[in-house]
Design a protein around this motif. Structure first.
Motif, PDB file in Angstrom:
ATOM      1  N   LYS A 316      19.583  -9.914  10.743  1.00 17.47           N
ATOM      2  CA  LYS A 316      20.911 -10.682  10.411  1.00 17.47           C
ATOM      3  C   LYS A 316      20.886 -11.857   9.431  1.00 17.47           C
ATOM      4  O   LYS A 316      21.732 -11.829   8.625  1.00 17.47           O
ATOM      5  CB  LYS A 316      21.495 -11.041  11.683  1.00 17.47           C
ATOM      6  CG  LYS A 316      22.196 -10.279  12.478  1.00 17.47           C
ATOM      7  CD  LYS A 316      23.431 -10.739  13.453  1.00 17.47           C
ATOM      8  CE  LYS A 316      23.877  -9.620  14.301  1.00 17.47           C
ATOM      9  NZ  LYS A 316      23.022  -9.904  15.676  1.00 17.47           N
ATOM     10  N   ALA A 317      19.733 -12.486   9.517  1.00 22.80           N
ATOM     11  CA  ALA A 317      19.278 -13.484   8.292  1.00 22.80           C
ATOM     12  C   ALA A 317      18.937 -12.734   6.821  1.00 22.80           C
ATOM     13  O   ALA A 317      18.643 -13.470   6.003  1.00 22.80           O
ATOM     14  CB  ALA A 317      18.352 -14.170   8.772  1.00 22.80           C
ATOM     15  N   GLY A 318      18.888 -11.525   6.916  1.00 22.03           N
ATOM     16  CA  GLY A 318      18.685 -10.818   5.705  1.00 22.03           C
ATOM     17  C   GLY A 318      17.258 -10.194   5.437  1.00 22.03           C
ATOM     18  O   GLY A 318      16.808  -9.754   4.562  1.00 22.03           O
ATOM     19  N   THR A 320      14.154  -7.805   5.775  1.00 25.29           N
ATOM     20  CA  THR A 320      13.751  -6.649   6.068  1.00 25.29           C
ATOM     21  C   THR A 320      12.746  -6.685   7.196  1.00 25.29           C
ATOM     22  O   THR A 320      11.677  -7.184   7.051  1.00 25.29           O
ATOM     23  CB  THR A 320      13.026  -5.790   4.938  1.00 25.29           C
ATOM     24  OG1 THR A 320      13.778  -5.777   3.928  1.00 25.29           O
ATOM     25  CG2 THR A 320      12.641  -4.285   5.164  1.00 25.29           C
TER      26      THR A 320
END
Ligand code: SAH
Length: 362
Positions: A316-318, A320
């Protein structure tokens, strides 16, 4: 020897440097370990080479195959020492996990290799010999380095040992992995994994541009000191600064951060959020590795649910983020299990004795 050293060697013999590429192709692409078979080299030079040099690969003591297709080789590198290499097939790729040292000096608390202590560095030949043996065992004696049919598509320096503490030999062996006249892998497909030996990491930047994985395992120094003791010498901020320097001039490349999931130790949502803040300005990918148990360990693996919650916070924080699937654990080939149970197989109940002692006993 890598190409540069081999060229220098031939020049010192009064030969043309291109002999180096011929020899490399014979050994690494055709799997030939005998000068007599090297037909494009004059008989005279072959005799001279046979008298002054040696092509010798590690001896396979034991080969095992897992139900999931993972293969593991126990290789004797000298009369007292054995190491392990692991091949992990996946759809579209085949990864060979290579060792850099016999044992390890770093003493990470959740790793079974650490329990053996450190024995010695592997030579360039012993490191690249693992690729040579696996390649042959996998049926690729006539490897076309540019071919699409290669079986080993990736190499990770994630076996036994801390590769940056065997710097020169590891760099030379990785040069052979990426050398067009040897294994021809792209630099992105060769990964060095380190627990964070900062000065050596800074040196690596000057001589190599392979992919980098860093065994982080904790988002703060207090916890990381416990899990990865070399953190006391090179704390997280120094390590991350070095990681950023490694990426300078390498656009689009990222560091893979490894994070072993230890039940109740480093797997809380709060620590996931701390990790998000810590890595905010480092181009990164995160690999969550479910802990692989071994005899006498005080840790257990995080639950699947805890791993999923942790991963979702990172995603969710971006970031991978992938959870590394455990492979080959039925043959003790999973991360952190290498050489941990040699004695079990020989039916002696003597866990945690250095593998050098085991080999002597055999
Ligand atoms: N010394 C290097 C190379 C080892 S790589 C390094 O630390 O990066 C092996 C990876 O497996 C490292 O990320 C290591 O921390 C991890 N590992 C070690 N023991 C493990 C275990 N028992 N379960 C899961 N991962 C483990």
């Amino acid at each position: 020897m890598d190409r540069a050293s081999l060229e220098a060697y031939f020049v010192s013999l009064g030969e043309k440097p291109f002999r180096a590429t011929q020899i490399l192709q014979w050994i690494h692409q055709r799997g030939v370990a005998n000068f007599d078979e090297m037909t494009n080299i004059s008989k005279e030079l072959r005799t001279r080479l046979a008298e002054t040099t040696e092509i010798r690969c590690p001896e396979v003591v034991l080969e095992q195959a897992s139900d999931d297709g993972t293969r593991k080789w126990l290789l004797r590198v000298d009369s007292g020492n054995c190491i392990e290499a692991v091949f992990i097939p996946e759809p579209g790729r085949g990864t060979l996990c290579v060792s850099s040292q016999v044992g390890c000096a770093l003493d990470c608390s959740f790793c079974s290799t650490a329990q053996q202590g450190f024995n010695r560095n592997l030579s360039v030949a012993e490191i690249i010999g693992q690729v040579w043996v696996a390649n042959r065992a996998l049926g690729k004696t006539r490897l076309d380095p540019m071919g699409a049919d290669r079986i080993i598509t990736n190499v990770v320096m994630m076996g036994m040992g801390e590769p940056l503490l065997n710097f020169d030999n590891v760099v030379q062996a990785m040069n052979l992995m990426t050398e067009d006249f040897a294994y021809g892998l792209s630099k992105r497909r060769v990964t060095l994994s380190t627990a964070g030996v900062v000065p050596a990491l800074d040196r690596l930047r000057d001589v190599s541009d392979v992919s980098l994985a860093v065994s982080l395992h904790a988002p703060n120094d207090a916890l990381r000191n416990e899990l990865v003791p070399i953190n006391k010498k090179y704390p997280i901020q120094e390590l991350l600064a070095s990681c950023k320097r490694y990426l300078e001039g390498k656009p689009h490349r990222r560091i893979t951060f490894e994070y072993v999931m230890l039940n109740g130790v480093n797997d809380s949502p709060q620590l996931a959020r701390e990790l998000v803040r810590l890595l905010a300005d480092v181009p990164s990918k995160i690999n969550l590795i479910p802990f692989n148990p071994f005899p006498n360990t005080r840790y257990t693996r995080s639950s699947d649910a805890a791993i999923d919650v942790f991963r979702d916070i990172l995603v969710k924080a971006g970031f991978t983020t992938i959870t590394r699937r455990t492979r080959g654990d039925d043959i003790d080939a999973a991360c952190g299990q290498l050489a941990g149970k040699v004695l079990d197989r020989s039916k002696r109940k003597l866990h945690r004795i250095p593998i050098s002692v085991v080999a002597q006993q055999q």
